[in-house]
Write a protein that holds these residues in place. Structure first.
Motif, mmCIF file in Angstrom:
data_model
loop_
_atom_site.group_PDB
_atom_site.id
_atom_site.type_symbol
_atom_site.label_atom_id
_atom_site.label_comp_id
_atom_site.label_asym_id
_atom_site.label_seq_id
_atom_site.Cartn_x
_atom_site.Cartn_y
_atom_site.Cartn_z
ATOM 1 N N GLN A 184 0.826 -1.205 0.000
ATOM 2 C CA GLN A 184 0.000 0.000 0.000
ATOM 3 C C GLN A 184 0.858 1.252 0.000
ATOM 4 O O GLN A 184 2.023 1.234 0.373
ATOM 5 C CB GLN A 184 -0.953 -0.002 1.183
ATOM 6 C CG GLN A 184 -0.240 -0.212 2.499
ATOM 7 C CD GLN A 184 -1.221 -0.418 3.641
ATOM 8 O OE1 GLN A 184 -2.428 -0.358 3.432
ATOM 9 N NE2 GLN A 184 -0.703 -0.642 4.818
ATOM 10 N N HIS A 185 0.210 2.326 -0.445
ATOM 11 C CA HIS A 185 0.839 3.630 -0.517
ATOM 12 C C HIS A 185 1.395 4.003 0.855
ATOM 13 O O HIS A 185 0.721 3.830 1.858
ATOM 14 C CB HIS A 185 -0.246 4.636 -0.949
ATOM 15 C CG HIS A 185 0.301 5.860 -1.582
ATOM 16 N ND1 HIS A 185 1.034 6.785 -0.868
ATOM 17 C CD2 HIS A 185 0.231 6.315 -2.848
ATOM 18 C CE1 HIS A 185 1.389 7.763 -1.679
ATOM 19 N NE2 HIS A 185 0.926 7.509 -2.896
ATOM 20 N N PRO A 186 2.631 4.514 0.920
ATOM 21 C CA PRO A 186 3.169 4.909 2.227
ATOM 22 C C PRO A 186 2.420 6.116 2.801
ATOM 23 O O PRO A 186 1.738 6.830 2.048
ATOM 24 C CB PRO A 186 4.627 5.262 1.913
ATOM 25 C CG PRO A 186 4.684 5.540 0.458
ATOM 26 C CD PRO A 186 3.586 4.742 -0.180
ATOM 27 N N PRO A 187 2.523 6.340 4.106
ATOM 28 C CA PRO A 187 1.899 7.531 4.698
ATOM 29 C C PRO A 187 2.440 8.796 4.039
ATOM 30 O O PRO A 187 3.510 8.779 3.433
ATOM 31 C CB PRO A 187 2.329 7.478 6.162
ATOM 32 C CG PRO A 187 2.823 6.098 6.406
ATOM 33 C CD PRO A 187 3.290 5.560 5.094
ATOM 34 N N ALA A 188 1.699 9.896 4.188
ATOM 35 C CA ALA A 188 2.138 11.166 3.604
ATOM 36 C C ALA A 188 3.501 11.567 4.173
ATOM 37 O O ALA A 188 3.811 11.252 5.326
ATOM 38 C CB ALA A 188 1.111 12.244 3.889
ATOM 39 N N PRO A 189 4.303 12.250 3.357
ATOM 40 C CA PRO A 189 5.626 12.686 3.836
ATOM 41 C C PRO A 189 5.520 13.588 5.073
ATOM 42 O O PRO A 189 4.497 14.247 5.286
ATOM 43 C CB PRO A 189 6.187 13.480 2.655
ATOM 44 C CG PRO A 189 5.468 12.958 1.460
ATOM 45 C CD PRO A 189 4.092 12.598 1.948
ATOM 46 N N ILE A 190 6.579 13.589 5.866
ATOM 47 C CA ILE A 190 6.647 14.497 7.019
ATOM 48 C C ILE A 190 6.456 15.937 6.543
ATOM 49 O O ILE A 190 5.789 16.738 7.172
ATOM 50 C CB ILE A 190 8.013 14.360 7.740
ATOM 51 C CG1 ILE A 190 8.279 12.893 8.087
ATOM 52 C CG2 ILE A 190 8.060 15.221 8.991
ATOM 53 C CD1 ILE A 190 9.685 12.640 8.623
#
Lengths: 493, 493
Positions: free
Chosen positions: A301-307
């Motif tokens: 799955q798509h990684p979490p949004a960037p910091i």
């Protein structure tokens, strides 16, 4: 030879010299047979006692990294462990150059990038067959026919405006919303890290790295003379409890992290940790470098949004590399930051090279059309997932049970942990004989080396070669582990 | 804001702060209306007394560079000299960033390179119409049809082997005989200087520059925190008698020189001085950077052989830029050195960006065929000589007699010396109003600024615009000099 001695970091000076020399040898910076500075010269250069240097050289001899020849000096031992007579390749007339000290304690990447091996598992690169070569060629042919004047113009130091517009749109698709005024085009992410390091940190500053981490970043920060402190990772990424302990004792100026499919381990930082890391940086006014070379290459799955997507006050400098996943020949990256932090990095770019070549930017431009680039990423995910699965399959079948690894959810690498007594650079020498290369794990550690890891990149070679390479490597590892069981005279421990 | 304070260089600390702030303002690094650190913050950062900073700020106010607003702070004055209320462009949420110190005291070139003026006399660049655009395009189209795989490959850190072979041959035509193993491809000469500086010099080291010199080099060395000592030039180049005096008192580690048609003055160093300079470096084990961006562009006779041609022991690092005279869009330069000096610079290149993009190297390659490149240089010499002569003709006719210049025997620049009371950056403001840009001479000085010079590049604009630009500039200068005669309230002194 340059060694930064730090007098307050809890490691004895002798040990620091030992580690630095090992570092230089493993990184190929000191070459086989090369002569080291005399005890007298080095003690003077480093402003330490003669005895300290003598002890360090003695320990390095005991560890089989150096040998000395009566009346001639101390030399780097050849990898095959035979004692050799001194061989100096440089003409004697240039001997005076050795007395010129430098500011370059380490350069790991100069050697591992271009080892001409048949089965290249060393570099995190994508198989050229999977890159949009034909498309880039055609688009570029059109471009050059329409208007080739960019060959004879310098681009803007900050980067071509059209490319920055395209990158603004591209980054918004990743959750990073920015203005083109806050984007800087760099010669790959490596230059992005370097520009930030040269602008903001120097001797006396504390920089936090993950351990292990990307060797190129270690080289850069080591060469800035900073104090490097490291934080290990677990399944969710950087261990923030340990980071907090470091914050309690030190005042770090900068944290370097690779949240998406971390290099070399493949770990994905969780959303919760990303948010918490940002909060810690905000509370302490610390800068974060968020390096994202392959967040697009996820297998589940798509990684979490960037910091960076949560960065309200300008603490995060976000780096997006495009070389690896699009066009290595162009070596383009983009840096996003804001405020005076951005302005100062831009000034550093002017110092470094006045701007990225216009040609490489123009070549990439047509490909950043959203539908085109997204379709490419989709293909890459599909194809590389097959290679990852193949690599995992062979490892499961063939690899000695003493070796362990984690299944990476994205990215280009597998991180193998060998028994602690196996030295990965000696494994590499065996693998090289069979035409196989990989990155020895010691390159990925900045302070105390863990030398029993291997980074395998499964993304560069064809499935056929991947199968052959990993199978052979498993045989080599099995042989080494078996030899330990049979004998205690093995060179691997 | 970063200021390197040097406690033993004979300049008072107050004066050093004043010069550094002027430098940052003239270089556009501190912008109009921008707020300076408070006296307390700066005195803490620099570890100097409050009074020292107060005195420096007061002097800067008296010189009209700063103004203070009760209760608000100290700000950079606008160039039109009106007192303005404080204007801060950065969002307040990013104010914390100002407390992050950096290592970047100066960056002149970020601002002057891309001023969008109709008549651009600021940058030493060649008119795109005179560059081999069409040829490069055609050759590249062939190349890409034959084999476009270089788009998807990283090049070697050291540079493409074919390009290095071509450069080896090209350099031999200039008198520099080298092996391809001793050539490094860089992103232009700017990166070459930067790589050398970051490898070999740092705080405490002494570096010798010509005064004036190329601003990009000053930026680089200033940012390395070295002690810069300067040597003036006469008709034969660097004044070696003064250099000898410096050698007697100091131990310079590095000398940076531009022997061929020196930037900015156009002076050609004689053969005798080249030889003598090399001898002095050999006697003191000093490194020489020999920067040669346009030695091919001579208008009368071929310049003497490079210093590198006489270098027996590896003291000279030779830089040949190809961007300006061939293909700015590719930004390619080449560096030649030997021994461990070379090896260390190569390692620094790996740190900086892992290697110059392969694409730009491949584009340039076909053009380096000896007959092709020599014919191009011949054409450039012919055409640029016409422009130089035109520029000189107009100056002779129109320029006030208070202004002087030397006839350059090659290169792209004219160096005008104005009466000492004229500040060139105020002349620039007037010229900008008429759509004309040039490089204010203060950019070319590293320690005490001489602000009454102008560098005009006659190579970038057409003959028509060159005529218009220089004519208008002469009128502006005449007006300023006349205003001084008529009044003492002029802003120019």
């Amino acid at each position: 030879m340059h060694i930064y001695i730090q007098r307050n970091n809890g490691i004895s000076i002798t040990r620091q010299i030992v580690l630095a020399v090992i570092d230089q040898i493993l990184s190929g910076f000191l070459q086989e047979g090369e002569k080291l500075p005399s005890v007298r010269v080095l003690s003077k250069q480093l402003n330490v006692s003669l005895l300290t240097v003598v002890k360090a050289y003695r320990e390095l001899e005991q560890q089989n990294f150096l040998y000395s020849v009566q009346g001639s000096g101390t030399f780097v031992r050849k990898k095959n462990n035979d004692i050799e007579t001194a061989c100096i390749e440089e003409p004697l007339t240039q001997d005076w150059q050795l007395s010129v000290p430098d500011y370059l304690p380490r350069s790991q990447l100069a050697q591992f990038h271009h080892v001409p091996q048949k089965i290249h598992l060393a570099s995190s690169m994508v198989d050229p067959e999977l890159l949009p070569n034909r498309h880039l060629k055609t688009a570029f042919e059109h471009l050059i026919q329409e208007d080739g004047t960019f060959l004879s113009r310098y681009g803007h130091t900050q980067g071509d405006q059209q490319l920055r517009l395209a990158m603004q749109q591209y980054l918004s698709g990743l959750g990073v919303y920015t203005q083109i005024e806050n984007l800087l085009v760099t010669n790959g992410s490596q230059q992005g890290i370097d520009l930030i390091a040269r602008t903001f940190v120097g001797p006396g500053d504390v920089v936090i790295l993950e351990a292990p981490t990307y060797p190129g970043a270690i080289d850069i920060f080591r060469n800035r003379g900073v104090t490097i402190l490291t934080v290990p990772l677990d399944q969710e990424g950087m261990r923030l409890d340990i980071l907090q302990q470091l914050f309690d004792k030190h005042h770090p100026k900068l944290i370097y992290t690779i949240p998406n499919f971390h290099n070399p381990t493949g770990v994905l930082m969780s959303h919760k940790r990303r948010r918490k890391l940002l909060e810690m940086a905000q509370n302490t006014q610390t800068l974060i470098i968020e390096d994202d070379p392959w967040g697009e290459i996820y297998y589940d799955q798509h990684p979490p949004a960037p910091i960076k997507s949560m960065d309200e006050y300008g603490h995060v400098i976000y780096l997006k590399g495009l070389s690896k996943i699009l066009a290595p020949g162009c070596r383009i990256g983009v840096l996003s930051a804001s405020g005076s932090i951005f302005k100062r990095v831009l000034a550093a770019k002017a110092n470094a090279d006045l701007g990225t070549p216009l040609v490489t930017q123009k070549i990439l431009l047509p490909f950043l059309e959203p539908s085109i680039v997204e379709s490419h990423m989709q293909n890459l995910r599909t194809t590389l997932k097959i290679r990852r699965d193949l690599a995992l399959e062979i490892l499961s079948e063939r690899c000695p049970k003493e070796v362990s690894w984690m299944v990476p959810q994205g990215g280009l690498n597998l991180w193998l942990s060998l028994p602690e007594w196996v030295q990965s650079h000696l494994v590499l020498a065996e693998a090289n004989k069979k035409g196989i290369s990989f990155l020895p794990g010691s390159s990925c550690f900045s302070v105390e080396h863990e030398n029993h890891h291997i980074r395998l990149s499964f993304s560069f070679v064809s499935q056929e070669l991947l199968r052959e390479g990993i199978t052979t490597l498993c045989e080599i590892l099995a042989g080494i582990i078996l030899s330990r069981k049979n004998s205690h005279s093995s060179p691997y421990f």
